[in-house]
Design a protein around this motif. Structure first.
Motif, PDB file in Angstrom:
ATOM      1  N   ILE A   1       0.970  -1.120   0.068  1.00 60.31           N
ATOM      2  CA  ILE A   1      -0.109   0.128   0.080  1.00 60.31           C
ATOM      3  C   ILE A   1       0.916   1.462   0.127  1.00 60.31           C
ATOM      4  O   ILE A   1       0.638   2.002  -0.627  1.00 60.31           O
ATOM      5  CB  ILE A   1      -0.895  -0.003   1.139  1.00 60.31           C
ATOM      6  N   LYS A   2       1.970   1.128   0.985  1.00 61.95           N
ATOM      7  CA  LYS A   2       2.857   2.466   1.092  1.00 61.95           C
ATOM      8  C   LYS A   2       3.594   2.616  -0.518  1.00 61.95           C
ATOM      9  O   LYS A   2       3.569   3.602  -0.787  1.00 61.95           O
ATOM     10  CB  LYS A   2       3.914   2.113   1.987  1.00 61.95           C
ATOM     11  N   LYS A   3       3.974   1.548  -0.944  1.00 63.56           N
ATOM     12  CA  LYS A   3       4.657   1.655  -2.379  1.00 63.56           C
ATOM     13  C   LYS A   3       3.760   2.471  -3.243  1.00 63.56           C
ATOM     14  O   LYS A   3       4.278   3.112  -4.026  1.00 63.56           O
ATOM     15  CB  LYS A   3       5.221   0.271  -2.705  1.00 63.56           C
ATOM     16  N   ALA A   4       2.635   1.891  -3.283  1.00 63.29           N
ATOM     17  CA  ALA A   4       1.579   2.187  -4.477  1.00 63.29           C
ATOM     18  C   ALA A   4       1.454   3.776  -4.529  1.00 63.29           C
ATOM     19  O   ALA A   4       1.450   4.363  -5.464  1.00 63.29           O
ATOM     20  CB  ALA A   4       0.529   1.355  -4.311  1.00 63.29           C
ATOM     21  N   ILE A   5       1.117   3.995  -3.038  1.00 57.45           N
ATOM     22  CA  ILE A   5       0.824   5.496  -2.745  1.00 57.45           C
ATOM     23  C   ILE A   5       2.106   6.384  -2.894  1.00 57.45           C
ATOM     24  O   ILE A   5       2.001   7.381  -3.612  1.00 57.45           O
ATOM     25  CB  ILE A   5       0.032   5.526  -1.310  1.00 57.45           C
ATOM     26  N   GLN A   6       3.205   6.104  -2.644  1.00 61.49           N
ATOM     27  CA  GLN A   6       4.377   6.558  -2.824  1.00 61.49           C
ATOM     28  C   GLN A   6       4.828   6.870  -4.386  1.00 61.49           C
ATOM     29  O   GLN A   6       5.079   8.141  -4.706  1.00 61.49           O
ATOM     30  CB  GLN A   6       5.554   6.103  -2.220  1.00 61.49           C
TER      31      GLN A   6
END
Ligand code: TPP
Ligand code: SF4
Length: 246
Positions: A192-197
């Motif tokens: 999730i974090k990588k996608a948003i980043q």
């Protein structure tokens, strides 16, 4: 204020006990808070049990017609950025919403590498309308419209959306996660974090599909449903990252 300490009136939902949606929403809320994006996020919602996301993360949400979230998110992103506003635009859609009725919208946004994030929840059925067969239904899986088990010779094979997008289009990030146990929940949060980043770094389109337990329509207790994800769904749908643009 922490996102998961919102006033009680914002926390109401109608998710069934043991549903994976609640875990995924919690992970998204935690991640937005950790990345300090609460004021920049707009959740663009599909139609289905995913509608339960409406209001429970705080901030702005937009409820779309069934399947149209990628098109709406694209328009929102382009307009608000043209007005100089930095945004974090996330769609939250079922597999029926993003991968069946809304497949054209999903693929067109990926094809153009739109700078949005798509979260799609694969519970292998159209849950809200009573558990009908979806393109994601497993081979042989019983649903209310495949009572003898899905016969892929008639219906075609299960769709693998993040792999298809990673293989076909020049997107920033594509992955599949699961929320059936602690190990996979922790991995899901990283994805999730990588996608948003990727979106915040303006690298373009990001998608994460979540394998998610639906005890009600599978006719299982919550623990058995989590086991079904680990032992059956993950065989057809491997978890992992399929595209990470540097
Ligand atoms: C244009 C349109 N067609 C059909 C429906 C009926 N409908 C509402 S929810 C839904 C299924 C949603 O399934 P999915 O996207 O997989 O989400 P889930 O409920 O499983 O989270 C359908 C077919 C609708 N609301 N609008
Ligand atoms: S029907 Fe399935 S997906 Fe919908 S809230 Fe209940 S368990 Fe979750």
């Amino acid at each position: 204020m922490a996102l998961y300490e919102l006033p009680a009136k914002l926390k109401k939902h109608s998710l069934c006990p043991g549903c994976g949606h609640g875990i995924i929403l919690r992970l998204i809320a935690e991640t937005l808070e950790e990345m300090e994006l609460q004021d920049k996020k707009i959740l663009v919602l599909g139609v289905g049990c995913s509608c339960n996301a409406n209001g429970i993360l705080g901030g702005d949400d937009f409820q779309c017609a069934h399947g149209r979230a990628s098109a709406v998110a694209t328009g929102m992103k382009l307009y608000l950025e043209s007005q100089g506003k930095e945004t974090c635009i996330i769609t939250y859609q079922g597999d029926g919403d993003a991968g069946v009725i809304g497949l054209a919208e999903t693929l067109n946004a990926a094809y153009r590498n739109e700078n949005i994030t798509v979260f799609t929840i694969n519970n292998s059925n159209f849950a809200m309308t009573g558990g009908q067969m979806s393109w994601t239904t497993l081979k042989g899986q019983k649903t209310t419209t495949s009572v003898h088990g899905r016969d892929c010779a008639i219906t075609g094979n299960p769709i693998h959306l993040p792999e298809m997008i990673a293989n076909q289009f020049d997107v920033a990030y594509a992955a599949r996660a699961a929320v059936c146990d602690v190990k996979h929940i922790n991995q899901a949060k990283k994805f999730i974090k990588k996608a948003i980043q990727a979106q915040m770094d303006k690298k373009g389109y990001s998608i994460v599909e979540f394998l998610s337990q639906c005890p009600t329509n599978w006719g299982m207790a919550p623990v058995a449903a989590a086991k079904y994800v680990a032992e059956q769904m993950m065989v057809e749908y491997p978890v992992g990252e399929f595209k990470v643009k540097e």
